[in-house]
Scaffold this motif. Sequence first.
Motif, PDB file in Angstrom:
ATOM      1  N   PHE A  90       0.833  -1.206   0.000  1.00  0.00           N
ATOM      2  CA  PHE A  90       0.000   0.000   0.000  1.00  0.00           C
ATOM      3  C   PHE A  90       0.866   1.254   0.000  1.00  0.00           C
ATOM      4  N   TYR A  91       1.919   1.255   0.798  1.00  0.00           N
ATOM      5  CA  TYR A  91       2.798   2.417   0.897  1.00  0.00           C
ATOM      6  C   TYR A  91       3.511   2.676  -0.421  1.00  0.00           C
ATOM      7  N   PHE A  92       3.916   1.616  -1.082  1.00  0.00           N
ATOM      8  CA  PHE A  92       4.539   1.747  -2.403  1.00  0.00           C
ATOM      9  C   PHE A  92       3.574   2.417  -3.377  1.00  0.00           C
ATOM     10  N   GLY A 114      -3.166   7.195 -17.884  1.00  0.00           N
ATOM     11  CA  GLY A 114      -2.101   6.391 -18.477  1.00  0.00           C
ATOM     12  C   GLY A 114      -1.510   5.399 -17.497  1.00  0.00           C
ATOM     13  N   LEU A 115      -1.335   5.820 -16.248  1.00  0.00           N
ATOM     14  CA  LEU A 115      -0.803   4.901 -15.240  1.00  0.00           C
ATOM     15  C   LEU A 115      -1.736   3.713 -15.047  1.00  0.00           C
ATOM     16  N   PHE A 116      -3.037   3.967 -15.008  1.00  0.00           N
ATOM     17  CA  PHE A 116      -4.005   2.874 -14.872  1.00  0.00           C
ATOM     18  C   PHE A 116      -3.811   1.849 -15.998  1.00  0.00           C
ATOM     19  N   ALA A 117      -3.576   2.344 -17.203  1.00  0.00           N
ATOM     20  CA  ALA A 117      -3.488   1.448 -18.354  1.00  0.00           C
ATOM     21  C   ALA A 117      -2.185   0.654 -18.408  1.00  0.00           C
ATOM     22  N   ILE A 118      -1.065   1.268 -18.055  1.00  0.00           N
ATOM     23  CA  ILE A 118       0.232   0.598 -18.239  1.00  0.00           C
ATOM     24  C   ILE A 118       0.777  -0.039 -16.964  1.00  0.00           C
ATOM     25  N   ALA A 119       0.119   0.174 -15.812  1.00  0.00           N
ATOM     26  CA  ALA A 119       0.657  -0.307 -14.540  1.00  0.00           C
ATOM     27  C   ALA A 119       0.957  -1.804 -14.514  1.00  0.00           C
ATOM     28  N   PRO A 120       0.095  -2.701 -15.046  1.00  0.00           N
ATOM     29  CA  PRO A 120       0.382  -4.135 -14.947  1.00  0.00           C
ATOM     30  C   PRO A 120       1.725  -4.537 -15.539  1.00  0.00           C
ATOM     31  N   MET A 121       2.146  -3.847 -16.581  1.00  0.00           N
ATOM     32  CA  MET A 121       3.435  -4.181 -17.183  1.00  0.00           C
ATOM     33  C   MET A 121       4.547  -3.260 -16.704  1.00  0.00           C
ATOM     34  N   ALA A 122       4.238  -1.985 -16.510  1.00  0.00           N
ATOM     35  CA  ALA A 122       5.286  -1.003 -16.213  1.00  0.00           C
ATOM     36  C   ALA A 122       5.830  -1.132 -14.800  1.00  0.00           C
ATOM     37  N   GLY A 143      10.718  -3.607 -10.083  1.00  0.00           N
ATOM     38  CA  GLY A 143      11.097  -4.945  -9.664  1.00  0.00           C
ATOM     39  C   GLY A 143       9.891  -5.842  -9.481  1.00  0.00           C
ATOM     40  N   PRO A 144      10.077  -7.149  -9.665  1.00  0.00           N
ATOM     41  CA  PRO A 144       8.951  -8.091  -9.586  1.00  0.00           C
ATOM     42  C   PRO A 144       8.336  -8.187  -8.196  1.00  0.00           C
ATOM     43  N   GLN A 145       9.050  -7.759  -7.161  1.00  0.00           N
ATOM     44  CA  GLN A 145       8.492  -7.835  -5.797  1.00  0.00           C
ATOM     45  C   GLN A 145       7.294  -6.921  -5.617  1.00  0.00           C
ATOM     46  N   TRP A 146       7.069  -6.003  -6.583  1.00  0.00           N
ATOM     47  CA  TRP A 146       5.952  -5.064  -6.470  1.00  0.00           C
ATOM     48  C   TRP A 146       4.801  -5.410  -7.406  1.00  0.00           C
ATOM     49  N   THR A 147       4.828  -6.602  -7.977  1.00  0.00           N
ATOM     50  CA  THR A 147       3.727  -7.018  -8.853  1.00  0.00           C
ATOM     51  C   THR A 147       2.399  -7.023  -8.108  1.00  0.00           C
ATOM     52  N   VAL A 197       0.229  -3.746  -8.038  1.00  0.00           N
ATOM     53  CA  VAL A 197      -0.316  -3.155  -9.263  1.00  0.00           C
ATOM     54  C   VAL A 197      -1.777  -2.765  -9.094  1.00  0.00           C
ATOM     55  N   PHE A 198      -2.573  -3.625  -8.497  1.00  0.00           N
ATOM     56  CA  PHE A 198      -4.002  -3.327  -8.365  1.00  0.00           C
ATOM     57  C   PHE A 198      -4.220  -2.094  -7.481  1.00  0.00           C
ATOM     58  N   ALA A 199      -3.443  -1.972  -6.403  1.00  0.00           N
ATOM     59  CA  ALA A 199      -3.547  -0.785  -5.545  1.00  0.00           C
ATOM     60  C   ALA A 199      -3.157   0.466  -6.322  1.00  0.00           C
ATOM     61  N   VAL A 200      -2.144   0.361  -7.175  1.00  0.00           N
ATOM     62  CA  VAL A 200      -1.738   1.493  -8.009  1.00  0.00           C
ATOM     63  C   VAL A 200      -2.874   1.909  -8.934  1.00  0.00           C
ATOM     64  N   GLN A 201      -3.566   0.941  -9.511  1.00  0.00           N
ATOM     65  CA  GLN A 201      -4.668   1.265 -10.418  1.00  0.00           C
ATOM     66  C   GLN A 201      -5.833   1.927  -9.681  1.00  0.00           C
ATOM     67  N   CYS A 202      -6.135   1.448  -8.481  1.00  0.00           N
ATOM     68  CA  CYS A 202      -7.210   2.068  -7.702  1.00  0.00           C
ATOM     69  C   CYS A 202      -6.862   3.502  -7.321  1.00  0.00           C
TER      70      CYS A 202
END
Length: 498
Positions: A261-263, A318-326, A332-336, A339-344
């Motif tokens: 969440f903090y990330f 744009g962040l909502f759209a590219i977040a899953p890959m970007a 780093g993969p530890q933050w995969t 992604v959903f929190a970033v989109q929300c």
Amino acid sequence: MTEAHAIPRSPDTGLGQKTRGLARASVTGVFWNLGNMSASVILTFVVFLVTSRALDPADFGAVALAAAIISIVATVVPTAFGEALLQRKDLAPAHLDSVFWMALGIGGLMFGGITALAAPIAAWVDVVEVRAILPVLALRLIFDAAATVPTALIARRMQFRYVAIRTTLANAVGAAVCLIMIAQGYALWALVVSQVVNSLIAMSVTAIAARWRPRAAFSREAISDLARFGLFTMGGRVLNQARFDQFLLGLVLGAPALGLFYFARRLFTVLRDATVGVFSPVTNALMASLQADTDKRREAYLIASFASAGLAFPVFGGLFAIAPMAVPIAFGPQWTEAVFAVQCLSVIGLMAALGIIQASSIRYLGRPDWWFRYQAVVQLSSIPIILVLYPFGLNVIMVAMAVRTLILWPLSVRMAQNLLDIPLSTYLRSLRGPALGSVVMVVAVLALPYGAPDIHGGGLVALQIGLGATIYGGVLALLSHRQIMGILAMLRQRRVAS
């Protein structure tokens, strides 16, 4: 006792609000903030990128929990009275002295309390690192308190170049300290110490730029003059900056989930500061100065709303759209899992772009009480959301928070319209270009992987960003040509005047 008898004011104090050349000062302020934010965002993003790669979610969670505790304690320090100094039309030296000593005294007391209680607090939250982090991070309470009055004076004079210099220098020194400590193997402490250094440098630069020194004087009458606006603003900061949600998430979900969440929140904050952060200080000072000029404040509101949306809508869309890959590629993969929190938070960011303009209008046009109640509903509703939904995990909580914001946000739109007497159709028409441009952009960016199946990874993300920027720019130029030309005309007038 009347104000005139209680607080003598010298005609030579130079504390009056700026009333001439407001349009020029506002445009200049946006320029300074834009340059400031450009440099600051680059520095902040570099630090964020490096620390995200060096730390895992549990480490991020430990720092986030300590930061949440400091944020809650910081709400007791009356730094919000600085905004009361900005809002008050007739300001005297006694107001400045009294606010300074009140803020610094309470800040010092809170620092001592946190230092003494660090060990039992760490045991209570069951995160051992918190014990060592809290006393260091609590130094911000003193530095931020000492900067209260100088910051208000600079904003009151609309001297935004000093704000830009302060923020850029603070971020530069903080970033340098952080990167050096990471290189030496102290990644977690780099995240902590850089925040304290940032606060110290900001305080020092602001104090020098304001050219003001406190006298050994305190007046209860002066505090009473500022109390209504200051207390409502302080209450708003309790709701906005206390990070009750962050603290509660750490308690019920643990440090790793809080780290995710903090990330997401830090990424959201960097992008928010890079977009709506450009306009926030200028809008506050401008609305405070235009309290008696109805036509100009309507025009200022519509221009600020368009400009803020024009910057923020494509960024968060744009962040909502590219977040899953970007996100995994960049951080780093530890933050995969983040992604959903970033989109929300991206969805919330679309409303925050306009909410910050509405906040300035409502508060500085005489209704800080209404804004406080609105913020109370928005922020305190996070508590039942977390307590009820935490068994279902972080993602469900994030959906609920985004839906909450979508439901409540129109209330602030309506209140700002009522205060400014702007028809809803006029307001929505001013946002047509940014809104439709962002929708077309997001659809195109999401469709691109299906049209270019052979492109993957970073190449695809770069192509999505380039395509999205091109489409958005084209739609915005087509639908908002008149507004853009109006802003350009203001810029040309500024060059001529300068």
